[in-house]
Design a protein around this motif. Structure first.
Motif, short mmCIF file in Angstrom:
data_model
loop_
_atom_site.label_atom_id
_atom_site.label_comp_id
_atom_site.label_asym_id
_atom_site.label_seq_id
_atom_site.Cartn_x
_atom_site.Cartn_y
_atom_site.Cartn_z
N TYR A 9 3.42 -5.73 -5.29
CA TYR A 9 3.03 -7.15 -5.21
C TYR A 9 4.22 -8.05 -5.48
O TYR A 9 4.31 -9.16 -4.97
CB TYR A 9 1.89 -7.44 -6.18
N ARG B 184 6.39 -10.77 -2.68
CA ARG B 184 6.59 -12.19 -2.97
C ARG B 184 8.06 -12.56 -3.07
O ARG B 184 8.40 -13.62 -3.57
CB ARG B 184 5.85 -12.57 -4.26
N LYS C 187 -1.86 11.64 -5.70
CA LYS C 187 -1.87 11.76 -7.14
C LYS C 187 -0.45 11.95 -7.64
O LYS C 187 0.39 12.51 -6.94
CB LYS C 187 -2.72 12.99 -7.54
N LEU D 149 -5.26 -1.39 2.73
CA LEU D 149 -6.49 -1.62 1.98
C LEU D 149 -7.62 -2.17 2.84
O LEU D 149 -8.78 -1.98 2.55
CB LEU D 149 -6.23 -2.60 0.84
N ARG E 221 7.35 -3.38 -14.32
CA ARG E 221 6.07 -3.26 -13.65
C ARG E 221 5.95 -1.84 -13.12
O ARG E 221 6.88 -1.29 -12.55
CB ARG E 221 5.97 -4.24 -12.47
N VAL F 41 0.97 -14.44 2.09
CA VAL F 41 1.21 -13.16 1.43
C VAL F 41 -0.06 -12.34 1.56
O VAL F 41 -1.13 -12.77 1.15
CB VAL F 41 1.57 -13.38 -0.05
N PHE F 42 0.05 -11.16 2.14
CA PHE F 42 -1.17 -10.47 2.58
C PHE F 42 -1.74 -9.48 1.58
O PHE F 42 -2.93 -9.24 1.58
CB PHE F 42 -0.92 -9.73 3.90
N SER F 43 -0.89 -8.86 0.75
CA SER F 43 -1.36 -7.89 -0.24
C SER F 43 -2.32 -6.89 0.35
O SER F 43 -3.37 -6.60 -0.21
CB SER F 43 -2.06 -8.63 -1.40
N THR G 72 2.96 1.18 -9.05
CA THR G 72 1.78 0.78 -8.27
C THR G 72 1.66 -0.73 -8.18
O THR G 72 1.06 -1.25 -7.25
CB THR G 72 0.49 1.31 -8.93
N ASP G 73 2.18 -1.44 -9.18
CA ASP G 73 2.04 -2.89 -9.18
C ASP G 73 3.26 -3.60 -8.61
O ASP G 73 3.17 -4.76 -8.25
CB ASP G 73 1.83 -3.41 -10.62
#
Lengths: 345, 360, 294
Positions: B59, B63, B286, B158, B52, B148-150, B55-56
Motif C-alpha cells: 500500500y 502511494r 504461506k 483482490l 511495515r 489509487v486502486f489497492s 504484506t502491508d
C-alpha cells in the motif's frame, strides 16, 4: 481542413452544451458500489484482536482492549482496505461514502460490547482457546486460517495443538472447520473444572507476581509471603497476557492445562536472603541496578534486560549484573514484580 | 556574449506539475545551461520498508505517485511473488494487464492536458482531462478508487471484473474514440501548436543512448524498445503489439509517440478482454519471502526497475525503485541547453516528469 | 454649433470616466463566463471581476518599491486620458500616443521590481509593442486617408462608414487585438492565466492596490479599444450604423474570446513574423489602395 483554429468546432459545441462539471458539494456526488469510501465496523462481531491495528499502513486504527474501544483517525485513513482484508471476524467493511472533509482531524471511537455468555453451552462464559472434538480429520484448515498461526496440525501424526499464548480467541478456526469439530472453551467434553476462562496455575510458581502486574484487568492476586495465587474468573477476559508474562511458564489457558495440577505448589522459596546488601551496594559502580531484599529470583529482570546484563540463577539463588554491559536504562527496576531493584546512585 | 542572468525555475511554478528546481542560466531569451536541484518531495518511502510488514508495504508503494500508482503496486507484488515462487492465475495476469493499460491511457491523457496547458491552450487541457474523467470513473467502478486502486495482493488480485463490466469498458473506450481523435488531432495538426512543438528540443539518437533515456523520450528519437515487449510480464506475451516509435527526436515526435501509445493501449485492452480466461484471481500462499529479485515494468514514462530483497522475516530488507523520470532528467538537461526560455516548460513536460516517483 | 460639440465632448468624457469601469468589468466577466462554457465548465458569476478588484483593494499594501505605485498610477492616468481624448471626439493620433505612453509606464513599473520574471515580462511587452504599434498607427493614417480627418468627431461625421474603405485594416486590427487584450495566441507578456514560463510576466510583482489599478486600467482600455472598433462601423449620417457598431463590437469581443480558446500561445519570433508579414501587409495594402482610389 484548416490548419488554424481547429479547436473552434469543439469550443462552440461545448459553448452550446450543458457544462460537464457538477456543483459539488451542493450537489451530492454519486459513488459506485465498489468505492472505497470509509471503514465501517460491525461492533457486535469484533473481538478486539487488534489485527487491523497491526496491519494499518498509516497507523490510523487504535484498538484498546482495556477500554473495549475501536478507534479510527478518519483523516489518517487512506482507504486501502488492508484492515478489512485482514479482519479474522470479517467485522470490518468498506462503505462507499467518503468521510466529509472538514477543518479538524476527527477520530471516531466505537464501543465494543462485551460478549454475553460466550460460545459454549458450558458455564462460566466459555474459554478463549479452541478445543478439538472427536470428528477431527486433521485437514489443517484451522491452522491455515488462523490469523496468528497459533494452531499446529500434523496429518500424518494425527496431532492437533493450539498455542494458548498466541491464540487471540477470535474463533476463525471454529468457523472454518469443515467438520465443525472445534469449539471455543470447554464444550461438552471438557471437565467442568476447566470450563472457566481463567488461566490455570501449574507447577513451578515462585509467586513473583509478574502475572498479577501484567494483568490488564487486575484479575490475579498473588501473595509472595503467603504463597497464594488466585484468579477472579469473573473479571478475567482470557487475553492470556499472564501466560506469556510468566517467566517460568507456569500458567496456561483453559482446559488444555493440567486441570488437576495442584494450584498451590508451594515451593519453599527463600526470599532473597541477600544479606550482604550494603556490601554489595558499596562494591558496585554507580548507575547499575542494585538488588534489595525481597528478590525471589524469578528472572523477569534478566529476561527484560535489553543488553542481557543481568544473570539470575533460581536454583543457586544467585543474582548478578555485569556493570560494563549495563546501559543504565532502568528496565529491570521497572519490571521487577517485587520492586526489589533500584538504580545505584 | 550577451547579458547572462540566472532565473530560478521552480519548485513552485504555476506551469510545473511537480516540484523540481532548475537554475536556468539565460542569455537574453536563450537558455545556456540548466542546473537541476531535486529532493523537495522526498518522503523516505523506501526506508519505510523497515517499519511495515511485507504484506502491508504494497500500500505504501502504491502511494509513491498518483499517476503511476497502479504499475508501482503491481510490480511490488510481482517482485514478492517471484521471490516466493508463487504463480498467479492466468485471469489475474490478464486483469493486471488490463488495469495497467487503462493506467497508461489515463496517464497519457493527463500528460496531453498538461502539455496543452504548458503552451497556453487551456481549453484543450480541459478537453483532455474531460476524457480522462471517464477512465477514472471506470477505475472507481472496478477497483473502488479513482487514483489509487489497492487491488493487487500477493498471489493475484483482490477484485474481479466480470465479463459484463469488461464489455462495458470496451464500449466506453469505443465511444471515446472519436473524441480522443479530435483532441489528438489538434496536437498533431493545429498551426499554433505546431510552432510550439516542431523542431523544439531535439534529442538525437546518439544522445538518447548515451544519456540513458527511457520510454517515449527514447522512442521519440528512433529507438524502438519497449519493456513490455522485451521483458514480457503479466499477459503481454499473449498480446499483439509493436513499440511505437518516431524518428525526428523533437517534442512533436515525443507527443506523437505518446498519442500512438494511447491508441495502442486501447487496442491492447480490447485484445485482453477478448482473450481473458475464466478462473481464479488469487493463489493462496504461506510463509515469508526469502531471497531477492529484480523486475522491470513499462511505466507510461518509461522503463522502471524494481529490486526487492527479503530475508525470511516480516520486513523486507530493501526495496529499491529506479524510476524512468530519474533516467530522463539528464536527457532533459541536454535538450534544455540552447533552448528558448519560452520552450522551457514544454521541454520539461516533454519527458513527462513524475518527480514524486523520482524522489519517493 | 461649437457649443453643442463642446457639451457632447464633456458628456462623453464624464460618461467614459464613470461608466467605462463598469462596462469594462462586465465585459471581463462575460469573457470569463464564455471561456468557461467553451471549456465545458460553469465559470464564475459575471460580476466576479468586481469582487476580485474589491478584494485586491482590501489587501495589505506590500510594495516592492515606492516608485512602483507612482508608475502604476501614471499608467492608469494615461489610459483614462486616452479614453477621454477619444470620447471627447479629439485627435485619434493623440489617443494612440497617450496609449503608448501608458504602456511605457506599465513597462517601467515592471522594470522597477528586481524580479527576473518581471523583467522578462517587461521585455516581452516592449516586443509586443513593436508588433502592434505599426497597426495602431496605420489605423490612424487609414482613417485620415479614408475620411480626411484625424479627429474622432470628424471621422464620425464622414460621408460613409470607414469600414467601406478599410476592410483589410479592420481585419488586421482584429488580428492584433489579442496582444492588447492579453489573450492567446499573443499573450506573451502577461495573460489571465499564470501558467506560463514567466509566471505572470509584467504583473508578477504587482499586488493589492497596484494590481487593482492595473485591472481597472485594463477595463478602461478595453472600452477604448472597442470604441475604435465602433469607429470603423458607425457613421452619424446613418443612425442604424450606431446600433450595428455596438453589435459588431460585441461580436468582435466574442470572437476574441473564441480565438483565445482555440490557439496556443506562440513564441515571440512567430508573433513578430505573423504581425509584420500578415497584419501589417494587410494594413499597408489597404491604406495604399485607399490613397490611390480616393
Amino acid at each position: 481542413m484548416s490548419k488554424v483554429l481547429r479547436f473552434a468546432g469543439t469550443a462552440m459545441k461545448n459553448f452550446f452544451s450543458k457544462p460537464v462539471t457538477t456543483k459539488y458539494p451542493f450537489v451530492p456526488c454519486e459513488y459506485t458500489p465498489a468505492t472505497r469510501g470509509r471503514v465501517v465496523i460491525d461492533v457486535d462481531n469484533c473481538v478486539l484482536c487488534g489485527s487491523c491495528m497491526r496491519h494499518c499502513p498509516s497507523l490510523a486504527i487504535t484498538v484498546d482492549r482495556d477500554k473495549r474501544t475501536w478507534s479510527i483517525q478518519r483523516m489518517g485513513c487512506i482507504q486501502c482496505a488492508d484492515c478489512v482484508n485482514n479482519c479474522p471476524k470479517n467485522c470490518l467493511s468498506m462503505g462507499n461514502q467518503y468521510f466529509e472533509p472538514g477543518t479538524e482531524k476527527v477520530e471516531e471511537s466505537f464501543e465494543i460490547p462485551a460478549k454475553a455468555g460466550g460460545a459454549s453451552a458450558g458455564g462460566g462464559g466459555g474459554a478463549n482457546i479452541p478445543v478439538k472434538g472427536d470428528d477431527c480429520v486433521y485437514c489443517g484448515l484451522c491452522a491455515k486460517k488462523c490469523p496468528v498461526e497459533a494452531i499446529t496440525v500434523d496429518r500424518a501424526a494425527k496431532s492437533w495443538a493450539v498455542d494458548a499464548g498466541a491464540c487471540v480467541g477470535c474463533g476463525t478456526c471454529v468457523d472454518s472447520c469443515p467438520k465443525k469439530c472445534l469449539t471455543m472453551g470447554g464444550g461438552e467434553a471438557a471437565p467442568a473444572a476447566a470450563a472457566s476462562p481463567a488461566p490455570v496455575h501449574g507447577d513451578g510458581c515462585v509467586y513473583c507476581g509478574a502475572c498479577a502486574g501484567s494483568c490488564p484487568v487486575a484479575a490475579i492476586t498473588v501473595d509472595g509471603d503467603a504463597k497464594t495465587w488466585a484468579v477472579d474468573a469473573g473479571s478475567c477476559v482470557g487475553c492470556g497476557t499472564c501466560v506469556s508474562t510468566c517467566p517460568n511458564e507456569v500458567l496456561s489457558m483453559g482446559a488444555a492445562a493440567a486441570a488437576a495440577a495442584a494450584p498451590a505448589a508451594a515451593k519453599a522459596v527463600d526470599p532473597a536472603a541477600a544479606a550482604a546488601q550494603a556490601a554489595i551496594e558499596a562494591d558496585l559502580p554507580a548507575d547499575v541496578p542494585v538488588q534489595l531484599d525481597g528478590c525471589v529470583y524469578c528472572g523477569v529482570c534478566a529476561k527484560k534486560c535489553p543488553v542481557d546484563a543481568i544473570t539470575v540463577d533460581r536454583e543457586a539463588k544467585a543474582w548478578a549484573v555485569d556493570a560494563d554491559t549495563c546501559v543504565n536504562c532502568g528496565t529491570c527496576v521497572a519490571s521487577c514484580p517485587k520492586k526489589c531493584l533500584k538504580m545505584n546512585d | 556574449m550577451g547579458n547572462r542572468s540566472v532565473i530560478p525555475f521552480g519548485p513552485q511554478h504555476p506551469v510545473l506539475p511537480e516540484p523540481i528546481h532548475l537554475d536556468l542560466v539565460i542569455e537574453d531569451e536563450k537558455v545556456v545551461q540548466a542546473i537541476p536541484n531535486i529532493g523537495f518531495i522526498h518522503r523516505g518511502l523506501e526506508k519505510l520498508v523497515q517499519k511495515r510488514d511485507f504484506t502491508d508495504y504494497g500500500y505504501v508503494v502504491e502511494r509513491i505517485c498518483g499517476i503511476c500508482s497502479y504499475i508501482h503496486g503491481m510490480s511490488y507484488y510481482e517482485v514478492i511473488e517471484h521471490i516466493m515462487g508463487i504463480e498467479i492465475p492466468e485471469r489475474a495476469k490478464y486483469l493486471r494487464t488490463i488495469w495497467s493499460e487503462m493506467s497508461r491511457v489515463h496517464s497519457h491523457l493527463l500528460w496531453l492536458g498538461l502539455l496543452a496547458d504548458g503552451f497556453g491552450f487551456e481549453a484543450l487541457f480541459y478537453q483532455c482531462w474531460r476524457l480522462r474523467e471517464k477512465v477514472l470513473d471506470m477505475f472507481e467502478a472496478s477497483t473502488g478508487g479513482r487514483v489509487v486502486f489497492s487491488v493487487n495482493t500477493i498471489g493475484g488480485v483482490l477484485k474481479d471484473m466480470d465479463s459484463s463490466m469488461l464489455k462495458s469498458f470496451v464500449d466506453i473506450f469505443q465511444d471515446m474514440d472519436k473524441e480522443i481523435h479530435k483532441c489528438c488531432d489538434i496536437f498533431l495538426k493545429d498551426y499554433t501548436v505546431e510552432t510550439r512543438l516542431k523542431d523544439v528540443g531535439i534529442l538525437t539518437k546518439e544522445n538518447a543512448v548515451l544519456l540513458g533515456a527511457v520510454g517515449p523520450t527514447m522512442r521519440g528519437s528512433g529507438i524502438a524498445v519497449d519493456t513490455r515487449k522485451k521483458y514480457s510480464y503479466a499477459a503481454y506475451d499473449k498480446l499483439d503489439f509493436e513499440p511505437c516509435v518516431a524518428y525526428e527526436g523533437d517534442s512533436f515526435a515525443r507527443c506523437l509517440v505518446r498519442i500512438e501509445e494511447l491508441y495502442q493501449s486501447i487496442d491492447l485492452i480490447r485484445q485482453a478482454v477478448d482473450k481473458i480466461p475464466a478462473g481464479d484471481i488469487i493463489t493462496p500462499y504461506k510463509g515469508k519471502p526469502n531471497g531477492e529479485f529484480m523486475f522491470r515494468a513499462e511505466q507510461p514514462r518509461g522503463e522502471a526497475i524494481y529490486y526487492g530483497k527479503a530475508n525470511g522475516t516480516n520486513h523486507l530488507e530493501r526495496f529499491r525503485i529506479r524510476t524512468p523520470t530519474f533516467a530522463n532528467i539528464t536527457p532533459m538537461l541536454n535538450i534544455l541547453a540552447g533552448a528558448q526560455l519560452a520552450d522551457v516548460p514544454i521541454l520539461v513536460l516533454t519527458i513527462d516528469p513524475c518527480i514524486s516517483c523520482t524522489e519517493r | 454649433m461649437a457649443n453643442m460639440t463642446f457639451i457632447w465632448a464633456v458628456v462623453g468624457v464624464v460618461a467614459y470616466i464613470i461608466l467605462a469601469p463598469f462596462v469594462g468589468g462586465l465585459l471581463a466577466g462575460f469573457d470569463r463566463k464564455f471561456t468557461a462554457h467553451m471549456q465545458g465548465r460553469k465559470g464564475p458569476p459575471v460580476l466576479q471581476p468586481f469582487f476580485d478588484v474589491s478584494k485586491l483593494l482590501k489587501k495589505e499594501i506590500t510594495v516592492v518599491n515606492k516608485g512602483q505605485r507612482f508608475l502604476v498610477v501614471c499608467f492608469l492616468l494615461f489610459i483614462v486620458i486616452t479614453g477621454c481624448l477619444f470620447f471627447a471626439g479629439l485627435d485619434l493620433l493623440m489617443c494612440f500616443f497617450a496609449l503608448t505612453t501608458a504602456a511605457i509606464f506599465l513597462v517601467l513599473a515592471a522594470y522597477s521590481a528586481h524580479s527576473a520574471y518581471s523583467h522578462m515580462g517587461a521585455q516581452r511587452e516592449l516586443l509586443q509593442m513593436l508588433c502592434y504599434e505599426p497597426i495602431i498607427l496605420l489605423i490612424a493614417v487609414g482613417f485620415y486617408v479614408a475620411t480626411d480627418s484625424f479627429a474622432v468627431t470628424g471621422i464620425l461625421h464622414g460621408t460613409v462608414s470607414p469600414i467601406v474603405w478599410l476592410p483589410l485594416l479592420f481585419i488586421a486590427f482584429v488580428m492584433i487585438l489579442p496582444a492588447k487584450l492579453g489573450k492567446s495566441p499573443f499573450d506573451i507578456s502577461t495573460s489571465h492565466h499564470a501558467h506560463q514560463e514567466i509566471v505572470k510576466g509584467v504583473t508578477t510583482e504587482l499586488a493589492g492596490g497596484n494590481l487593482a489599478m492595473v485591472e481597472i486600467a485594463h477595463w478602461y482600455e478595453d472600452v477604448f479599444l472597442l470604441g475604435v472598433i465602433f469607429l470603423f462601423i458607425a457613421n452619424m449620417n446613418h443612425w442604424w450604423t450606431i446600433i450595428l457598431g455596438v453589435i459588431v463590437c460585441l461580436v468582435v469581443y466574442f470572437i476574441q474570446t473564441l480565438i483565445d480558446n482555440t490557439c496556443a500561445r506562440v513564441k515571440w519570433n512567430e508573433m513578430l513574423r505573423f504581425t509584420w508579414l500578415v497584419a501589417i501587409a494587410l494594413g499597408v495594402t489597404n491604406v495604399i489602395l485607399v490613397y490611390y482610389l480616393r
